[in-house]
Structures are given as structure tokens and as C-alpha cells.
Design an enzyme around this catalytic site. Sequence first.
Site, PDB file in Angstrom:
ATOM      1  N   GLY A  28       3.609  22.877 -35.848  1.00  0.00           N
ATOM      2  CA  GLY A  28       2.230  22.483 -36.132  1.00  0.00           C
ATOM      3  C   GLY A  28       2.050  20.987 -35.974  1.00  0.00           C
ATOM      4  N   ASP A  74       5.954  21.019 -48.741  1.00  0.00           N
ATOM      5  CA  ASP A  74       6.957  21.829 -48.044  1.00  0.00           C
ATOM      6  C   ASP A  74       8.034  22.382 -48.972  1.00  0.00           C
ATOM      7  OD1 ASP A  74       5.664  21.526 -45.645  1.00  0.00           O
ATOM      8  OD2 ASP A  74       6.811  19.764 -45.054  1.00  0.00           O
ATOM      9  N   LYS A 129       0.945  27.872 -43.599  1.00  0.00           N
ATOM     10  CA  LYS A 129       2.161  27.232 -43.084  1.00  0.00           C
ATOM     11  C   LYS A 129       2.812  28.150 -42.040  1.00  0.00           C
ATOM     12  CE  LYS A 129       1.630  23.483 -45.267  1.00  0.00           C
ATOM     13  NZ  LYS A 129       1.336  22.281 -44.507  1.00  0.00           N
TER      14      LYS A 129
HETATM   15  C1  S3P Z   1       3.616  17.400 -41.867  1.00  0.00           C
HETATM   16  C2  S3P Z   1       2.588  17.574 -42.737  1.00  0.00           C
HETATM   17  C3  S3P Z   1       2.447  18.746 -43.612  1.00  0.00           C
HETATM   18  C4  S3P Z   1       3.768  19.496 -43.737  1.00  0.00           C
HETATM   19  C5  S3P Z   1       4.455  19.680 -42.412  1.00  0.00           C
HETATM   20  C6  S3P Z   1       4.730  18.349 -41.766  1.00  0.00           C
HETATM   21  C7  S3P Z   1       3.617  16.203 -41.015  1.00  0.00           C
HETATM   22  O1  S3P Z   1       1.496  19.621 -43.075  1.00  0.00           O
HETATM   23  O2  S3P Z   1       3.560  20.735 -44.356  1.00  0.00           O
HETATM   24  O3  S3P Z   1       5.666  20.377 -42.572  1.00  0.00           O
HETATM   25  O4  S3P Z   1       4.665  15.879 -40.427  1.00  0.00           O
HETATM   26  O5  S3P Z   1       2.573  15.557 -40.921  1.00  0.00           O
HETATM   27  P1  S3P Z   1      -0.084  19.447 -43.392  1.00  0.00           P
HETATM   28  O6  S3P Z   1      -0.436  18.100 -42.962  1.00  0.00           O
HETATM   29  O7  S3P Z   1      -0.781  20.477 -42.562  1.00  0.00           O
HETATM   30  O8  S3P Z   1      -0.207  19.700 -44.862  1.00  0.00           O
END
Ligand code: S3P
Length: 428
Positions: free
Chosen positions: A93, A314, A341
Amino acid sequence: MKTIGEVKLPLRGELRVPGDKSIGHRAVIFASVARGRSRIFNLSTGEDNLRTVEAFKDLGVAIQRDGEVLCVDGKGWDGLCPPRRVIDCGNSGTTMRLLSGVLAGRPFVATLDGDDSLKRRPMQRIIDPLGQMGAQILSQNGKGLAPLEIHGGRLRGIHYVSPVASAQVKSAVILAGLQAEGTTVVEEPQQSRDHTEIMARAFGAEISVRGKSVSVTGGRVLSAREVRVPGDFSSAAFFLVAAAVTPGSIVLVREVGCNATRNGVLEVLRRMGASIEVLNLREEGGEPVADLRVIGGKLKGVEIGPEMVARTIDEYPILAVAGALAEGVTTIAGARELRYKESDRIAVMAGELRKLGVQVEEREDGMIIEGRGRLRGGPVKTYGDHRVAMALAVAGLSAEGGVGIDDSACADISFPGFFELLEGLCRS
Ligand code: S3P
């Protein structure tokens, strides 16, 4: 199927975990859009970080490994070229959302796609602000899901009030803002991890932070630098819990990033009664780094409220396991984001812990877990989610007869070598 046996002896030893996944993505991104040769030390070899590396190679950036170091020859924002194929973000993501911010300002079309899990994750949250800045992003059937077709171009600065506390949304807007005309401000309801802000400043961007609001000025040239990626706090968390719930354990995790926007699990575990010391606290490249020493004992259940979500996002799968092994009830609330997630982490953790004999009440925004000390063993499923796989492995150490994990390979997404390290600690 990977079997994790019950451990009857305390865990003892010292370890290092792979480079921080979040910081690693940002290091590759900033190095790719800066001018000159950047050298990145300790980048994780996990699949997610490799997706970002491959994506920038697809965009024409010269990136090569020189032993342990990743060398990136950036030619500035204008050095990025239209990709000849669909960019595959895999399970990541962060790759998809942050890259969207980069591509929003580039004068070409690029398509981003991912695996089945990534195709289910909400992308409207970045399509909206990047659209307001002037990019056109088409999603699958217009439903805000990948694949995303990004038509980038000239951007204007905006003031964006994000409805979610998400570092990925904030970072996408910042990365677009660095290319936009004027100033871009992004505000969020709770401060999410600030690795982008720290890294942007290190590469020479003009960026300021006031509470939950970040402001960036477009048009600054970024310059190459060296980045040392600290150990991933989220990866260390599995060992913190494994040791904390096993009386007599003494485990030292060295060189872990301890950024205050990420370390909520320390506070929660301490409230549960865990003994964790932060040793040799120092700073590297603007990020706090420390060694963490855990001494095992007994934990008690606690309430983990909405105020903890951004700093702990996380770590809920492993905190659910800590709750299952604690005395009394652990309540998780205000954490609906967990449903978006790599898997629906509320449904998945509630379901898998029940298989291990734990009483869990699933709530829309969390769960209520009745701790039971020792778990029932048996087969469990990861749903392809790396953090679920590692959390269930830790649960297996306290399960009668251990657990059988259906897909352990997905741990490689963030933590290649996790099972070897865990087994090594159990043997020493
Ligand atoms: C992350 C932000 C978080 C986290 C992901 C990594 C990042 O997600 O859960 O594992 O590296 O910016 P969200 O920004 O969608 O909460």
C-alpha cells in the site's frame, strides 16, 4: 504449512531486525527524485521495499546494489520517464499511495496495480486530494480501487484536511506538494508517522510541521545524500511481545528505530506490566534509534483506546496476541482502520485467536479479548498478511502443541528471516 512449537524455556539472546520498511520506501523515493548519487544502507530485502525499488527502475532511475548498499542515481523529478509497463506494487500500500503522489506531478500517464489484497484497499483517500491538486486518477470502475491510471501534470498547492490519520495519505500529498505551485498544507486528525517529513527535510525540501499540520513549498531541488535505515520497530514488536509473555526471558533487540510517532506499543506493553528498557538512545539522520531490552514476566489486560491508533497502527495483531496471553481483559477500541490493512485485521485476528481457544468479541472498531495465559494449539490461517503470520507464530510459542501456519512465506513482505530468528531465540 509451518509448525511453531510450544516453548517451555525462556527466550534468551540478542538480535537485529531488518531495516524499517516505512523509512526504506521513503529513502528510495527521495533518492530517486533528488539530484546525484544517494547511498542507502540497511534497506530491507523484504518484498514491499523491493517493489518501490523496481517501480523507480521502471520509471528510468538507475538503481544498483553495491554489496550491502543501494546506490540510486537520481536526476531530479524531471529525470523520471514514462514507464513501459504497468507498475506492479505487489502487496505494498505504501508503494502505491506514495508513488501516486510522485506521479501526480509528472507529465505522463502511468498505471499502478497490485496483488489481490492491494486491489481491495481504499485508494479514494489519495485520489481525492491529488485530484484537487490537478492530477487525474482513474480507478477500477471508478470505485477507488486499483489498478490506478494516473494522468499527472501541473499541480497547485492546496490546504487538505484529511479525514483519516494516515501517513500514506499525508505522504502522497506532501510528495505532490513538493512538485506543486505554491504551498501545500495537509492536516490530519491525529499525527501519523512523520518519516516523510524527516526524510524530505534531509534531502533539502522546505517543510514545516506544526502539531498535526504539515506545510511544504513546491519547486525546491532535492539533493542526494546517504541514508542509514534503522531496524524496523514494527518488526521488533514481535520479539518484544514474545519475550514479554515468557517469564524468565531476556532479549535484546539492537538498533531499532524509536520514532515517537510509531512507538505506541512500548506504552501499551508497559501498561500491561512488561519490562522494556530503551538503551543507548541516539539519533541517525533525524530518526531516534535505540537498543531495546525486554525481560519476560506476566502481563495483565488493558484498554487500548482510540488515542493509541496512529502510533500503534501496525502492532494490533501482535497486541491482540499479548492480550490473549495476559491476565484479564484487553479492549481495543477506535481502530476501524485495521479493517483496511493487508487483511481485515480485526476479523482475522478475532477469528484466528478463537481457533486457539480465546474468547474474543469482535466490534466494528476493535475487539474485546479475554486473556487465558496458555492457548490451545492447532492450524491457523494468515490470509496472506505478513503481520498476522508473525503474530500467530508468537502465539504458537504459548500454545499447547504449537500452531501450524498455512502461509508463512508472506512474512517475507516485511521480515525475511523472521522464523529463523524466532527459532534461534527459542533454542538459545
Ligand atoms: C505506513 C503507514 C501506515 C502503516 C503502513 C505503513 C507508511 O498506513 O499501516 O504499514 O509507511 O506510511 P496508513 O498510513 O494507511 O495508516
